[in-house]
Design a protein around this motif. Structure first.
Motif, PDB file in Angstrom:
ATOM      1  N   LYS A 139       3.772  68.599  56.632  1.00 26.17           N
ATOM      2  CA  LYS A 139       5.190  68.737  56.302  1.00 26.17           C
ATOM      3  C   LYS A 139       5.486  68.235  54.892  1.00 26.17           C
ATOM      4  CE  LYS A 139       6.728  68.234  61.113  1.00 26.17           C
ATOM      5  NZ  LYS A 139       7.426  67.351  62.077  1.00 26.17           N
ATOM      6  N   LEU A 140       4.877  67.084  54.542  1.00 28.09           N
ATOM      7  CA  LEU A 140       5.105  66.537  53.204  1.00 28.09           C
ATOM      8  C   LEU A 140       4.530  67.459  52.131  1.00 28.09           C
ATOM      9  CD1 LEU A 140       4.386  62.774  53.906  1.00 28.09           C
ATOM     10  CD2 LEU A 140       6.547  63.726  53.107  1.00 28.09           C
ATOM     11  N   GLN A 175       4.191  70.662  52.224  1.00 29.23           N
ATOM     12  CA  GLN A 175       5.067  71.829  52.075  1.00 29.23           C
ATOM     13  C   GLN A 175       6.312  71.496  51.258  1.00 29.23           C
ATOM     14  OE1 GLN A 175       5.690  72.915  56.152  1.00 29.23           O
ATOM     15  NE2 GLN A 175       3.697  73.873  56.391  1.00 29.23           N
ATOM     16  N   LYS A 176       6.902  70.321  51.536  1.00 31.97           N
ATOM     17  CA  LYS A 176       8.086  69.910  50.773  1.00 31.97           C
ATOM     18  C   LYS A 176       7.744  69.712  49.298  1.00 31.97           C
ATOM     19  CE  LYS A 176      10.985  67.685  54.291  1.00 31.97           C
ATOM     20  NZ  LYS A 176      11.756  66.475  54.633  1.00 31.97           N
ATOM     21  N   LEU A 177       6.630  69.063  49.032  1.00 36.41           N
ATOM     22  CA  LEU A 177       6.245  68.768  47.655  1.00 36.41           C
ATOM     23  C   LEU A 177       5.871  70.036  46.891  1.00 36.41           C
ATOM     24  CD1 LEU A 177       4.148  65.517  48.199  1.00 36.41           C
ATOM     25  CD2 LEU A 177       6.409  65.699  47.165  1.00 36.41           C
ATOM     26  N   THR A 223       7.195  72.872  46.908  1.00 42.21           N
ATOM     27  CA  THR A 223       8.381  73.522  46.344  1.00 42.21           C
ATOM     28  C   THR A 223       8.795  72.876  45.031  1.00 42.21           C
ATOM     29  OG1 THR A 223       9.931  72.075  47.538  1.00 42.21           O
ATOM     30  CG2 THR A 223       9.200  74.080  48.665  1.00 42.21           C
ATOM     31  N   LYS A 224       8.354  71.632  44.807  1.00 42.14           N
ATOM     32  CA  LYS A 224       8.641  70.925  43.561  1.00 42.14           C
ATOM     33  C   LYS A 224       7.437  70.925  42.620  1.00 42.14           C
ATOM     34  CE  LYS A 224      11.670  67.545  45.923  1.00 42.14           C
ATOM     35  NZ  LYS A 224      12.886  67.561  45.090  1.00 42.14           N
ATOM     36  N   ILE A 281      10.815  60.643  49.448  1.00 44.76           N
ATOM     37  CA  ILE A 281      10.645  61.857  50.257  1.00 44.76           C
ATOM     38  C   ILE A 281       9.966  61.512  51.572  1.00 44.76           C
ATOM     39  CG2 ILE A 281       9.553  64.134  50.331  1.00 44.76           C
ATOM     40  CD1 ILE A 281       9.825  64.241  47.291  1.00 44.76           C
ATOM     41  N   ALA A 292       8.834  63.107  55.717  1.00 51.16           N
ATOM     42  CA  ALA A 292       8.443  64.347  56.395  1.00 51.16           C
ATOM     43  C   ALA A 292       9.572  64.924  57.241  1.00 51.16           C
ATOM     44  CB  ALA A 292       7.208  64.109  57.260  1.00 51.16           C
ATOM     45  N   ASP A 293      10.247  64.097  58.025  1.00 51.19           N
ATOM     46  CA  ASP A 293      11.191  64.595  59.023  1.00 51.19           C
ATOM     47  C   ASP A 293      12.648  64.279  58.714  1.00 51.19           C
ATOM     48  OD1 ASP A 293       9.210  65.693  60.807  1.00 51.19           O
ATOM     49  OD2 ASP A 293       8.651  63.631  61.284  1.00 51.19           O
ATOM     50  N   PRO A 326      15.854  64.082  55.352  1.00 50.65           N
ATOM     51  CA  PRO A 326      16.180  64.414  53.951  1.00 50.65           C
ATOM     52  C   PRO A 326      15.737  63.277  53.031  1.00 50.65           C
ATOM     53  CG  PRO A 326      18.065  64.763  55.406  1.00 50.65           C
ATOM     54  CD  PRO A 326      17.050  64.025  56.208  1.00 50.65           C
ATOM     55  N   PRO A 327      15.537  63.563  51.760  1.00 46.56           N
ATOM     56  CA  PRO A 327      15.137  62.510  50.809  1.00 46.56           C
ATOM     57  C   PRO A 327      16.198  61.411  50.731  1.00 46.56           C
ATOM     58  CG  PRO A 327      14.850  64.685  49.838  1.00 46.56           C
ATOM     59  CD  PRO A 327      15.607  64.879  51.105  1.00 46.56           C
TER      60      PRO A 327
END
Length: 313
Positions: A154-155, A157-159, A161-162, A265, A267-268, A270-271
């Motif tokens: 999950k992390l 995938q979030k990272l 995008t940045k 940031i 995983a589950d 919002p930042p």
């Protein structure tokens, strides 16, 4: 090269060594996760560690006992079979079999090239490497559905995008401060650089100077009362001089020390954004709940090394 088969005893011993090593890593994570000044939780942790060690010892003793019982039974069956064969075949058959075996050994020795010591070392190293890779693969399969693996996915995938990826920070109680130290060093135009020790010292100094902003969030775990002046000073001293784990209070102090915003940031969730009043590139941290067994952990981030692959995944 002929594959070397390990005995059940060797396999069980290897398994026990791995389980003990994993247990020690888990215990160390538990110790790192609890501040030294939290006596109540550390007492509970000590009791839990004793139970974990006792359970593992009992498990190992039971497995050794079962293996010994199984081995004794197999040995008895083999001996009985050999005795029956001798009785049925007689001395003549036994002598004939021994002669044939001796001839086969002589032929094998004559045709088989002599293995040098260097080759034996290479063969042994190759076998050990194969066993190590097999253990790693097995551990990866077992962990595939684990919470740590899922959190990492999950992390990532979030990272992605940045255009970022996780940069691992050692788990030694200083992880939050080391991650910030790393982030400061990575900045294109570093306004400020600080070592982990300097960050701890400046955090404690700021908290002491703004006690009214932090005391309402600190309570005695035994009484539930807000910290006294002495307890607050002990807390700040631990921040400065020990490996006490850092959290949101320390991050709030550091935004004011560095005059920089922070982004954490997860995983589950919002930042978490702290110090948004500062108009600058944020210091970005990764907060992981399941990084090391029972312990929580902070990592840094860095530029994604292969953006093309990240987009395809």
């Amino acid at each position: 090269m002929e594959e070397i088969e390990e005995t059940p005893e060797e396999h069980l011993a290897k398994q026990h060594r791995k389980e003990k090593k994993d247990m020690q890593a888990k215990i160390q994570s538990m110790k790192n996760a609890i501040p030294k000044n939290d006596k109540k939780r550390r007492k509970q942790m000590t009791e839990e560690i004793a139970k974990i060690e006792a359970d593992l010892n009992n498990k190992h003793e039971e497995e050794l006992s079962q293996l010994k019982s199984s081995t004794d039974t197999k040995v008895e069956e083999v001996l009985n079979g050999v005795e029956t064969m001798k009785m049925e075949g007689g001395k003549e058959a036994e002598a004939e079999a021994a002669e044939e075996e001796e001839e086969e050994e002589e032929e094998e020795e004559a045709t088989q090239p002599r293995v040098t010591k260097a080759q034996k070392r290479r063969d042994k190293k190759a076998t050990q490497e194969k066993e190590r890779e097999s253990r790693i693969a097995e551990a990866e399969v077992l962990n595939l559905q684990g919470v740590r693996h899922q959190e990492g996915l999950k992390l990532a995938q979030k990272l992605a995008t940045k255009q970022l990826q996780i940069k691992e920070i050692s788990s030694d109680g200083h992880c939050m401060y080391r991650a910030i130290e790393d982030q400061l060093a990575q900045r294109t135009k570093p306004e400020i650089t600080m070592s982990m020790k300097e960050l701890r010292s400046r955090t404690a100094e700021f908290m002491r100077g703004h006690a009214d902003d932090f005391l309402p969030f600190l309570t005695n775990s035994n009484t539930g009362d807000m910290y006294t002046t002495d307890e607050f000073e002990k807390y700040c001293s631990d921040v400065e001089h020990t490996a006490a784990w850092g959290g949101q209070l320390e991050l709030r102090a550091l935004t004011q020390v560095l005059l920089l915003p922070m982004e954490v940031i997860q995983a589950d969730s919002p930042p978490i954004k702290i110090g948004e009043e500062f108009d600058s590139e944020p210091v970005t941290l990764i907060y992981m709940r399941h990084a090391y067994g029972l312990g929580e952990h902070y990592n840094s981030v860095e530029q994604l090394k292969d953006p093309a692959n990240a987009e395809d995944s």
